[in-house]
Motif scaffolding. Structure first.
Motif, PDB file in Angstrom:
ATOM      1  N   LEU A  33     -54.694  30.847  -2.751  1.00  0.00           N
ATOM      2  CA  LEU A  33     -55.369  29.606  -3.129  1.00  0.00           C
ATOM      3  C   LEU A  33     -56.808  29.596  -2.625  1.00  0.00           C
ATOM      4  CD1 LEU A  33     -55.402  26.737  -4.291  1.00  0.00           C
ATOM      5  CD2 LEU A  33     -54.501  25.949  -2.092  1.00  0.00           C
ATOM      6  N   ALA A  34     -57.010  29.974  -1.365  1.00  0.00           N
ATOM      7  CA  ALA A  34     -58.363  30.006  -0.796  1.00  0.00           C
ATOM      8  C   ALA A  34     -59.241  31.006  -1.531  1.00  0.00           C
ATOM      9  CB  ALA A  34     -58.299  30.344   0.694  1.00  0.00           C
ATOM     10  N   GLU A  35     -58.710  32.155  -1.875  1.00  0.00           N
ATOM     11  CA  GLU A  35     -59.467  33.170  -2.610  1.00  0.00           C
ATOM     12  C   GLU A  35     -59.830  32.650  -3.994  1.00  0.00           C
ATOM     13  OE1 GLU A  35     -61.011  37.099  -3.692  1.00  0.00           O
ATOM     14  OE2 GLU A  35     -60.842  35.921  -1.883  1.00  0.00           O
ATOM     15  N   GLY A  36     -58.881  32.021  -4.673  1.00  0.00           N
ATOM     16  CA  GLY A  36     -59.153  31.471  -6.001  1.00  0.00           C
ATOM     17  C   GLY A  36     -60.207  30.383  -5.968  1.00  0.00           C
ATOM     18  N   LEU A  37     -60.141  29.511  -4.969  1.00  0.00           N
ATOM     19  CA  LEU A  37     -61.137  28.448  -4.845  1.00  0.00           C
ATOM     20  C   LEU A  37     -62.523  29.017  -4.539  1.00  0.00           C
ATOM     21  CD1 LEU A  37     -59.098  25.753  -2.904  1.00  0.00           C
ATOM     22  CD2 LEU A  37     -59.766  25.715  -5.318  1.00  0.00           C
ATOM     23  N   SER A  38     -62.580  30.078  -3.738  1.00  0.00           N
ATOM     24  CA  SER A  38     -63.876  30.685  -3.437  1.00  0.00           C
ATOM     25  C   SER A  38     -64.462  31.364  -4.668  1.00  0.00           C
ATOM     26  CB  SER A  38     -63.765  31.674  -2.280  1.00  0.00           C
ATOM     27  OG  SER A  38     -63.050  32.813  -2.676  1.00  0.00           O
ATOM     28  N   VAL A  39     -63.612  31.961  -5.484  1.00  0.00           N
ATOM     29  CA  VAL A  39     -64.088  32.578  -6.724  1.00  0.00           C
ATOM     30  C   VAL A  39     -64.613  31.505  -7.664  1.00  0.00           C
ATOM     31  CG1 VAL A  39     -63.341  33.818  -8.798  1.00  0.00           C
ATOM     32  CG2 VAL A  39     -62.643  34.621  -6.556  1.00  0.00           C
ATOM     33  N   THR A  40     -63.918  30.383  -7.739  1.00  0.00           N
ATOM     34  CA  THR A  40     -64.354  29.295  -8.606  1.00  0.00           C
ATOM     35  C   THR A  40     -65.667  28.700  -8.128  1.00  0.00           C
ATOM     36  OG1 THR A  40     -62.058  28.771  -9.116  1.00  0.00           O
ATOM     37  CG2 THR A  40     -63.672  27.081  -9.590  1.00  0.00           C
ATOM     38  N   ALA A  41     -65.812  28.515  -6.833  1.00  0.00           N
ATOM     39  CA  ALA A  41     -67.013  27.886  -6.286  1.00  0.00           C
ATOM     40  C   ALA A  41     -68.208  28.830  -6.252  1.00  0.00           C
ATOM     41  CB  ALA A  41     -66.732  27.374  -4.882  1.00  0.00           C
ATOM     42  N   CYS A  42     -67.986  30.077  -5.886  1.00  0.00           N
ATOM     43  CA  CYS A  42     -69.093  31.003  -5.661  1.00  0.00           C
ATOM     44  C   CYS A  42     -69.307  31.992  -6.793  1.00  0.00           C
ATOM     45  CB  CYS A  42     -68.872  31.785  -4.369  1.00  0.00           C
ATOM     46  SG  CYS A  42     -68.740  30.747  -2.925  1.00  0.00           S
ATOM     47  N   GLY A  43     -68.311  32.205  -7.622  1.00  0.00           N
ATOM     48  CA  GLY A  43     -68.454  33.151  -8.710  1.00  0.00           C
ATOM     49  C   GLY A  43     -68.102  34.571  -8.343  1.00  0.00           C
ATOM     50  N   ALA A  44     -67.588  34.799  -7.151  1.00  0.00           N
ATOM     51  CA  ALA A  44     -67.183  36.136  -6.726  1.00  0.00           C
ATOM     52  C   ALA A  44     -66.169  36.008  -5.611  1.00  0.00           C
ATOM     53  CB  ALA A  44     -68.392  36.937  -6.246  1.00  0.00           C
ATOM     54  N   VAL A  53     -45.502  31.792   2.306  1.00  0.00           N
ATOM     55  CA  VAL A  53     -46.351  30.600   2.395  1.00  0.00           C
ATOM     56  C   VAL A  53     -47.767  31.000   2.791  1.00  0.00           C
ATOM     57  CG1 VAL A  53     -46.691  28.421   3.633  1.00  0.00           C
ATOM     58  CG2 VAL A  53     -44.402  29.091   2.899  1.00  0.00           C
ATOM     59  N   ASN A  54     -47.890  31.915   3.732  1.00  0.00           N
ATOM     60  CA  ASN A  54     -49.199  32.399   4.146  1.00  0.00           C
ATOM     61  C   ASN A  54     -49.921  33.081   2.988  1.00  0.00           C
ATOM     62  OD1 ASN A  54     -51.227  33.073   6.194  1.00  0.00           O
ATOM     63  ND2 ASN A  54     -50.546  35.169   5.846  1.00  0.00           N
ATOM     64  N   ALA A  55     -49.206  33.898   2.215  1.00  0.00           N
ATOM     65  CA  ALA A  55     -49.814  34.560   1.061  1.00  0.00           C
ATOM     66  C   ALA A  55     -50.286  33.535   0.040  1.00  0.00           C
ATOM     67  CB  ALA A  55     -48.825  35.530   0.424  1.00  0.00           C
ATOM     68  N   ALA A  56     -49.495  32.489  -0.188  1.00  0.00           N
ATOM     69  CA  ALA A  56     -49.880  31.452  -1.139  1.00  0.00           C
ATOM     70  C   ALA A  56     -51.150  30.736  -0.683  1.00  0.00           C
ATOM     71  CB  ALA A  56     -48.737  30.454  -1.315  1.00  0.00           C
ATOM     72  N   ARG A  57     -51.252  30.443   0.606  1.00  0.00           N
ATOM     73  CA  ARG A  57     -52.462  29.796   1.130  1.00  0.00           C
ATOM     74  C   ARG A  57     -53.686  30.686   0.966  1.00  0.00           C
ATOM     75  NH1 ARG A  57     -49.420  27.681   6.407  1.00  0.00           N
ATOM     76  NH2 ARG A  57     -48.640  25.718   5.551  1.00  0.00           N
ATOM     77  N   ASN A  58     -53.519  31.971   1.243  1.00  0.00           N
ATOM     78  CA  ASN A  58     -54.639  32.899   1.118  1.00  0.00           C
ATOM     79  C   ASN A  58     -55.065  33.073  -0.333  1.00  0.00           C
ATOM     80  OD1 ASN A  58     -55.057  33.473   3.846  1.00  0.00           O
ATOM     81  ND2 ASN A  58     -53.415  34.972   3.856  1.00  0.00           N
TER      82      ASN A  58
END
Length: 129
Positions: free
Chosen positions: A88-99, A81-86
């Motif tokens: 998701l957060a990484e994917g959202l940051s890539v989408t928002a920031c481009g890196a 569950v912790n890995a899934a949350r991390n």
């Protein structure tokens, strides 16, 4: 996932080998493109299981038999569950920031931090202030 290393686990080797990992990713890419979505691929060395999704602290070592662990901040994590949350957060940051959320190396092309580079699709349709 590093399939080559996962196949070394003798009890799971056949099940891992039977899974069509490349085909699965190809299908994900095709479906995402079909529906006009972006598929974000997280770095294979991203420490999703060892990183606390609450405070961001990283555990030093975590063998596969450790399924739950307690962070220094007191949060009890289920490893998956912790890995899934991390992730998701990484994917959202890539989408928002481009890196990625990791600091960029000094030899990058633009020499700007990821937070200063916006993905045009992230702000499409948002009125400028």
């Amino acid at each position: 996932l590093t399939v080559r290393n996962m196949v070394k686990n003798r009890p799971l080797a056949r099940a891992i080998s039977d899974a069509g990992w490349r085909q699965f990713r190809t299908m994900l890419e095709y479906k995402a493109d079909w529906h006009g979505r972006d598929l974000v691929v997280v770095d294979r060395w991203y420490p999703s299981s060892k990183l606390c999704s609450t405070c961001g602290a990283s555990a030093q070592r975590m063998p596969l038999d450790v399924r739950t662990w307690t962070c220094r901040c007191g949060t009890i994590h289920d490893r998956d569950v912790n890995a899934a949350r991390n992730i998701l957060a990484e994917g959202l940051s890539v989408t928002a920031c481009g890196a990625g959320v990791r600091p960029q190396r000094a030899d990058t092309r633009t020499r700007q931090s990821a937070s200063k580079q916006e993905n045009p699709r992230a702000t499409k349709g948002v009125a400028a202030l």
